[in-house]
Design an enzyme around this catalytic site. Structure first.
Site, PDB file in Angstrom:
ATOM      1  N   GLU A 175     -10.048   3.587   5.263  1.00 25.31           N
ATOM      2  CA  GLU A 175      -9.515   2.228   5.359  1.00 25.31           C
ATOM      3  C   GLU A 175      -8.575   2.235   6.546  1.00 25.31           C
ATOM      4  O   GLU A 175      -7.646   3.053   6.624  1.00 25.31           O
ATOM      5  CB  GLU A 175      -8.784   1.842   4.073  1.00 25.31           C
ATOM      6  CG  GLU A 175      -8.382   0.371   4.043  1.00 25.31           C
ATOM      7  CD  GLU A 175      -6.897   0.173   4.215  1.00 25.31           C
ATOM      8  OE1 GLU A 175      -6.519  -0.406   5.260  1.00 25.31           O
ATOM      9  OE2 GLU A 175      -6.124   0.597   3.352  1.00 25.31           O
ATOM     10  N   CYS A 213      -1.236  -2.913   5.110  1.00 29.08           N
ATOM     11  CA  CYS A 213      -2.537  -3.055   5.771  1.00 29.08           C
ATOM     12  C   CYS A 213      -3.055  -4.484   5.633  1.00 29.08           C
ATOM     13  O   CYS A 213      -3.798  -4.968   6.488  1.00 29.08           O
ATOM     14  CB  CYS A 213      -3.556  -2.092   5.164  1.00 29.08           C
ATOM     15  SG  CYS A 213      -3.013  -0.388   5.120  1.00 29.08           S
TER      16      CYS A 213
END
Length: 554
Positions: free
Chosen positions: A293, A327
């Site tokens: 990720e 994020c």
């Protein structure tokens, strides 16, 4: 050997404590903060169950008070990475063969330890080492990691329970073997829960792990390692090393037993890792699993029918909680011309009420960015915006690193939808707004979909259901986690599996069974109860003579 089919305790998302004035959890956390601040720690690496001290120490300080010393960690070398690999491979035979219910018990115990005696300690370490306020530490270091442990155990049981059908006379079985070799966990600074989940989810499935955290997360990583040890993770199953990324990569990606990487970090680093693995592919015993990720340029899109106050709160919470260092944090916003002034007015009111300072002061909503490198990068973008005629800073725009790395929450309004801060990932408290013609929602959808290479999270705010339906379809590939009338942050384990595609990663969805599938290698087993004793199939038999004569017309 198991003598039963076991059901694990049903997981329930860990309740978030409020830390209100006078609450017992607030008092406990404040006491723990005082204890940690007054006790410098000496942090070793953990290899094969041994604490490794090299004498080459590096100082750890809070981002919001960089003159204070929390402790020192012992930096390692390539030799320590090799030792960690050897320790992992030595632990693999017993660990990989341990019945799954015992692996499950270890991580269920870890969850209960974290919900109880480790809660204040890990939250306090996260507040001090990563400059998170009490609420952000609670939802991350405590609640999300507890959820990862408990829900992953449930997903493990479900995965093992998925079995093929069997016809009469046979029994088909499917086993999910751990990967052949070791897994490398490379974890980020911004979420203690990610740092705990990346090595533990792979280990839970019977794998052995070499774990390298970000240097700016080592202070809480040490607490995680102590948690794993008390929960019963055997020596060598998870090995913790403190080396640079290139140092780790030079050893790990050249090792024939490298079986997979579990990664959260920058897109550039992940792409370099992928290239290196590709270049070395012929030297591995098996094709490594690559799970990552990476970056994001997460968006909020408001439709002309949107509720203005809801959009404003989605912006202020979505962009500025934990200083925009999630994020999933909103960093680009598209507002319709009919609502822009009202929405931005609410946003400026919110920002005017923000308090910024030490994470230990529970009245502060905003704390420091992680380190000087991040601070300097953000300051450069803010300075450029001040000088650019295509950008107007309507809130914030200041910074100060005299005591800590403080960047004021900043809102930039640009006339250029491709302005640099609409495109570049900044990873800080800077939000850029573009105002589009309210009559041209279609163009706004195209801008959202094409401006950024990333596709992690995004949100649509609208009251018009046709607009919501249209945006959901048009932005199908623009976000792995898509929110309707909500901020684009705050995915909950077991509810919103997290991950993105495009330049944001492999979308293997942490907090779901999909992620655990990446850490096993299935083997199908077919058992026939009464074997066939003649190779001949029925079609090989001869026709009776009278039937042959009849067919010939005789």
């Amino acid at each position: 050997m198991a003598n039963g089919f076991f059901n694990v305790p049903k997981p329930i998302n860990e309740p978030v404590k409020g830390y209100a004035p006078g609450s017992p959890e607030r008092a406990e956390l404040q006491a723990e903060l005082v204890r940690l601040k007054n006790h410098q720690v000496d942090i070793p690496m953990h290899i094969g169950g041994a604490e490794i001290r090299t004498g080459k120490t590096q100082r750890i300080s809070p981002p919001h008070d960089h003159q204070r010393t929390l402790g020192h960690f012992h930096a390692g070398s390539k030799e320590h990475v090799s030792q960690a690999i050897d320790a992992a491979l030595a632990a693999r035979p017993l660990w990989s063969e341990m019945p799954w219910e015992h692996r499950a018990a270890i991580f269920l115990k870890a969850a209960d330890l974290l919900a109880g005696p480790y809660r204040a300690r890990l939250n306090a370490a996260t507040m001090l080492g990563q400059s998170k306020n009490a609420f952000q530490a609670e939802i991350d270091a405590a609640c999300e990691l507890i959820d990862f442990f408990r829900f992953n155990v449930q997903f493990m049981q479900e995965l093992y329970g998925q079995q093929p059908e069997s016809l009469p006379g046979m029994w088909n079985r499917l086993e999910h073997r751990p990967l052949e070799g070791f897994v490398f966990a490379l974890t980020p600074f911004n979420f203690t829960s990610i740092a705990g989940n990346l090595p533990s989810s792979a280990a839970m499935m019977g794998n052995v792990v070499v774990w390298k955290p970000a240097n700016t997360q080592i202070y809480s990583a040490q607490v995680l390692m102590e948690l794993f040890r008390e929960a019963g993770v055997p020596a060598g199953v998870i090995n913790l090393v403190y080396v640079s990324g290139p140092t780790a990569g030079e050893v790990i990606f050249a090792h024939p037993d490298f079986a997979g990487i579990h990664f959260t970090g920058s897109t550039g680093v992940f792409q370099d890792i992928w290239k290196t693995i590709g270049q070395n592919i012929a030297g591995y015993k098996t094709y490594p699993r690559i799970v990552g990720e990476t970056g994001g340029k997460d968006f909020i899109l408001a439709h002309p029918s949107a509720h203005a106050k809801a959009v404003a709160v989605g912006m202020t919470r979505g962009a500025f909680e934990y200083q925009g260092q999630k994020c999933s944090a909103a960093s680009r916003v598209y507002l319709p011309s009919n609502l822009a002034d009202e929405i931005l007015g609410y946003v400026k009111e919110d920002l005017a009420s923000f308090k910024m300072g030490d994470a230990e002061d529970f009245g502060n909503f905003i704390n420091a960015v992680i380190d000087e490198r991040s601070f300097d990068k953000l300051a450069k973008y803010i300075d450029a915006a001040h000088a650019d005629p295509n950008a107007e800073i309507i809130a914030g725009g200041t910074y100060d690193k005299a005591k800590g790395y403080f960047v004021a929450p900043t809102v930039i309004v640009t006339k250029n939808p491709k302005y640099v801060t609409m495109c570049d990932e900044l990873f800080g408290p800077v939000l850029t707004v573009y105002i589009y013609d309210a009559a041209d929602f279609d163009t706004a959808l195209t801008l959202v979909d094409t401006t950024s290479p990333y596709a992690l999270t995004g949100a649509i705010f609208a009251q018009d259901r046709y607009a919501i339906d249209l945006a959901t379809k048009r932005l199908a590939n623009a976000a792995g986690n898509f929110y309707i009338n909500d901020k684009p942050t705050g995915a909950v384990v077991g509810q919103q599996p997290f991950g993105g595609a495009r330049a944001s990663g492999t979308n293997d969805k942490a907090g779901s069974i999909l992620n655990l599938l990446r850490w096993v290698s299935p083997r199908a087993i077919k058992e026939t109860f009464v074997p066939v004793l003649d190779y001949r199939y029925p079609f090989l038999g001869s026709e009776p003579a009278e039937d042959l004569n009849r067919d010939k017309g005789l």
